[in-house]
Design a protein around this motif. Structure first.
Motif, PDB file in Angstrom:
ATOM      1  N   TYR A 196      -8.885  -4.016  -3.244  1.00 52.29           N
ATOM      2  CA  TYR A 196      -9.061  -4.294  -1.820  1.00 52.29           C
ATOM      3  C   TYR A 196      -7.804  -3.916  -1.045  1.00 52.29           C
ATOM      4  N   ASN A 197      -7.987  -3.596   0.220  1.00 55.51           N
ATOM      5  CA  ASN A 197      -6.867  -3.269   1.102  1.00 55.51           C
ATOM      6  C   ASN A 197      -5.858  -4.414   1.151  1.00 55.51           C
ATOM      7  N   TYR A 253      -2.748  -4.119  -0.978  1.00 55.92           N
ATOM      8  CA  TYR A 253      -1.926  -2.947  -0.694  1.00 55.92           C
ATOM      9  C   TYR A 253      -0.457  -3.372  -0.645  1.00 55.92           C
ATOM     10  N   LEU A 254       0.204  -3.305  -1.784  1.00 56.94           N
ATOM     11  CA  LEU A 254       1.600  -3.709  -1.888  1.00 56.94           C
ATOM     12  C   LEU A 254       2.511  -2.717  -1.175  1.00 56.94           C
ATOM     13  N   TYR A 255       3.531  -3.223  -0.506  1.00 58.68           N
ATOM     14  CA  TYR A 255       4.536  -2.411   0.188  1.00 58.68           C
ATOM     15  C   TYR A 255       3.938  -1.530   1.295  1.00 58.68           C
ATOM     16  N   LYS A 256       2.826  -1.963   1.834  1.00 54.14           N
ATOM     17  CA  LYS A 256       2.139  -1.175   2.862  1.00 54.14           C
ATOM     18  C   LYS A 256       3.054  -0.820   4.028  1.00 54.14           C
ATOM     19  N   ASP A 257       3.771  -1.788   4.564  1.00 51.96           N
ATOM     20  CA  ASP A 257       4.635  -1.533   5.721  1.00 51.96           C
ATOM     21  C   ASP A 257       5.720  -0.512   5.396  1.00 51.96           C
ATOM     22  N   GLU A 258       6.311  -0.653   4.204  1.00 54.11           N
ATOM     23  CA  GLU A 258       7.360   0.276   3.808  1.00 54.11           C
ATOM     24  C   GLU A 258       6.800   1.688   3.654  1.00 54.11           C
ATOM     25  N   PHE A 259       5.664   1.799   2.993  1.00 57.10           N
ATOM     26  CA  PHE A 259       5.058   3.114   2.804  1.00 57.10           C
ATOM     27  C   PHE A 259       4.696   3.749   4.145  1.00 57.10           C
ATOM     28  N   GLU A 260       4.134   2.957   5.047  1.00 56.33           N
ATOM     29  CA  GLU A 260       3.748   3.487   6.349  1.00 56.33           C
ATOM     30  C   GLU A 260       4.967   3.957   7.144  1.00 56.33           C
ATOM     31  N   THR A 281      -4.765   6.563  -0.404  1.00 52.04           N
ATOM     32  CA  THR A 281      -5.148   5.236  -0.878  1.00 52.04           C
ATOM     33  C   THR A 281      -6.593   5.219  -1.357  1.00 52.04           C
ATOM     34  N   ALA A 282      -6.821   4.391  -2.365  1.00 51.72           N
ATOM     35  CA  ALA A 282      -8.165   4.215  -2.913  1.00 51.72           C
ATOM     36  C   ALA A 282      -8.382   2.722  -3.142  1.00 51.72           C
ATOM     37  N   PHE A 283      -9.254   2.132  -2.355  1.00 55.71           N
ATOM     38  CA  PHE A 283      -9.588   0.720  -2.514  1.00 55.71           C
ATOM     39  C   PHE A 283     -11.021   0.649  -3.029  1.00 55.71           C
ATOM     40  N   SER A 284     -11.147   0.417  -4.303  1.00 55.81           N
ATOM     41  CA  SER A 284     -12.426   0.608  -4.990  1.00 55.81           C
ATOM     42  C   SER A 284     -13.545  -0.326  -4.545  1.00 55.81           C
ATOM     43  N   GLU A 311     -13.954  -1.640  -1.390  1.00 55.83           N
ATOM     44  CA  GLU A 311     -14.077  -1.695   0.072  1.00 55.83           C
ATOM     45  C   GLU A 311     -15.341  -1.008   0.584  1.00 55.83           C
ATOM     46  N   GLN A 312     -16.059  -0.322  -0.288  1.00 52.41           N
ATOM     47  CA  GLN A 312     -17.271   0.385   0.110  1.00 52.41           C
ATOM     48  C   GLN A 312     -18.275   0.315  -1.043  1.00 52.41           C
ATOM     49  N   ALA A 313     -19.503   0.723  -0.769  1.00 55.82           N
ATOM     50  CA  ALA A 313     -20.553   0.617  -1.787  1.00 55.82           C
ATOM     51  C   ALA A 313     -20.238   1.455  -3.022  1.00 55.82           C
ATOM     52  N   ARG A 314     -19.788   2.699  -2.815  1.00 56.46           N
ATOM     53  CA  ARG A 314     -19.455   3.593  -3.924  1.00 56.46           C
ATOM     54  C   ARG A 314     -17.983   3.418  -4.255  1.00 56.46           C
ATOM     55  N   LYS A 315     -17.664   3.099  -5.473  1.00 58.12           N
ATOM     56  CA  LYS A 315     -16.280   2.874  -5.863  1.00 58.12           C
ATOM     57  C   LYS A 315     -15.486   4.178  -5.814  1.00 58.12           C
ATOM     58  N   ILE A 316     -14.344   4.106  -5.171  1.00 59.70           N
ATOM     59  CA  ILE A 316     -13.434   5.247  -5.071  1.00 59.70           C
ATOM     60  C   ILE A 316     -12.133   4.849  -5.754  1.00 59.70           C
ATOM     61  N   TYR A 317     -11.707   5.668  -6.699  1.00 59.87           N
ATOM     62  CA  TYR A 317     -10.502   5.394  -7.462  1.00 59.87           C
ATOM     63  C   TYR A 317      -9.443   6.456  -7.191  1.00 59.87           C
ATOM     64  N   VAL A 318      -8.236   6.184  -7.640  1.00 62.80           N
ATOM     65  CA  VAL A 318      -7.119   7.112  -7.446  1.00 62.80           C
ATOM     66  C   VAL A 318      -7.450   8.496  -7.986  1.00 62.80           C
ATOM     67  N   GLN A 319      -8.112   8.570  -9.124  1.00 66.43           N
ATOM     68  CA  GLN A 319      -8.426   9.886  -9.693  1.00 66.43           C
ATOM     69  C   GLN A 319      -9.286  10.719  -8.750  1.00 66.43           C
ATOM     70  N   HIS A 320     -10.154  10.070  -7.968  1.00 73.95           N
ATOM     71  CA  HIS A 320     -10.958  10.799  -6.983  1.00 73.95           C
ATOM     72  C   HIS A 320     -10.063  11.370  -5.891  1.00 73.95           C
ATOM     73  N   LYS A 321      -9.075  10.575  -5.466  1.00 77.06           N
ATOM     74  CA  LYS A 321      -8.148  11.017  -4.423  1.00 77.06           C
ATOM     75  C   LYS A 321      -7.259  12.161  -4.923  1.00 77.06           C
ATOM     76  N   ILE A 322      -6.894  12.136  -6.198  1.00 81.52           N
ATOM     77  CA  ILE A 322      -6.089  13.221  -6.767  1.00 81.52           C
ATOM     78  C   ILE A 322      -6.869  14.530  -6.723  1.00 81.52           C
ATOM     79  N   VAL A 323      -8.135  14.481  -7.108  1.00 79.02           N
ATOM     80  CA  VAL A 323      -8.966  15.690  -7.085  1.00 79.02           C
ATOM     81  C   VAL A 323      -9.137  16.175  -5.640  1.00 79.02           C
ATOM     82  N   GLU A 324      -9.358  15.256  -4.700  1.00 80.03           N
ATOM     83  CA  GLU A 324      -9.499  15.632  -3.285  1.00 80.03           C
ATOM     84  C   GLU A 324      -8.255  16.365  -2.781  1.00 80.03           C
ATOM     85  N   ALA A 325      -7.093  15.917  -3.213  1.00 79.66           N
ATOM     86  CA  ALA A 325      -5.823  16.513  -2.772  1.00 79.66           C
ATOM     87  C   ALA A 325      -5.321  17.536  -3.782  1.00 79.66           C
ATOM     88  N   GLY A 326      -6.231  18.094  -4.553  1.00 77.50           N
ATOM     89  CA  GLY A 326      -5.879  18.971  -5.658  1.00 77.50           C
ATOM     90  C   GLY A 326      -4.960  20.121  -5.304  1.00 77.50           C
TER      91      GLY A 326
END
Length: 118
Positions: free
Chosen positions: A10-11, A14-21, A33-36, A38-53
């Motif tokens: 969940y969002n 999100y540790l260190y959010k302020d610092e990262f922002e 970010t991937a918050f698995s 927060e939505q019906a279909r689970k989204i994980y970091v590996q999905h975000k890595i492929v998106e930003a391939g």
């Protein structure tokens, strides 16, 4: 450039959010970010890595970047490795064995590091 892939259920986790922002605003960090849960279909970091391939590929192979995986030893390292292999196959236009050789070389060079716990 630094890319950070952060995943949690969940969002609110999100540790260190302020610092990262603040680093994003300074232009020294790109967040993915991937918050698995927060939505019906689970989204994980590996999905975000492929998106930003393309960006991951450029950072790792053209700019001699480093890749650190931190997370649960259960499935995270394997899933991230699979995503990275997919990125290499797509962007280097190589087969699976060649992509694994690229990742193996990155590990031997100390540029692909896994810190996992159980």
């Amino acid at each position: 450039p630094c890319h950070l892939f952060f995943g949690a259920r969940y969002n609110a986790e999100y540790l260190y959010k302020d610092e990262f922002e603040s680093y994003v605003k300074e232009g020294v960090l790109t967040m993915h970010t991937a918050f698995s849960r927060e939505q019906a279909r689970k989204i994980y970091v590996q999905h975000k890595i492929v998106e930003a391939g393309a960006a991951v590929h450029q950072c790792m192979l053209q700019q001699e970047g480093h890749f650190y995986v931190c997370g649960s030893a259960r499935q995270v390292p394997e899933d991230i490795y699979t995503a990275m292999k997919e990125v290499m196959m797509a962007n280097e236009r190589v087969n699976e064995d060649e992509a694994e050789a690229i990742l193996s070389n990155l590990k031997m060079e100390g540029r692909y590091t896994v810190e996992a716990w159980s």
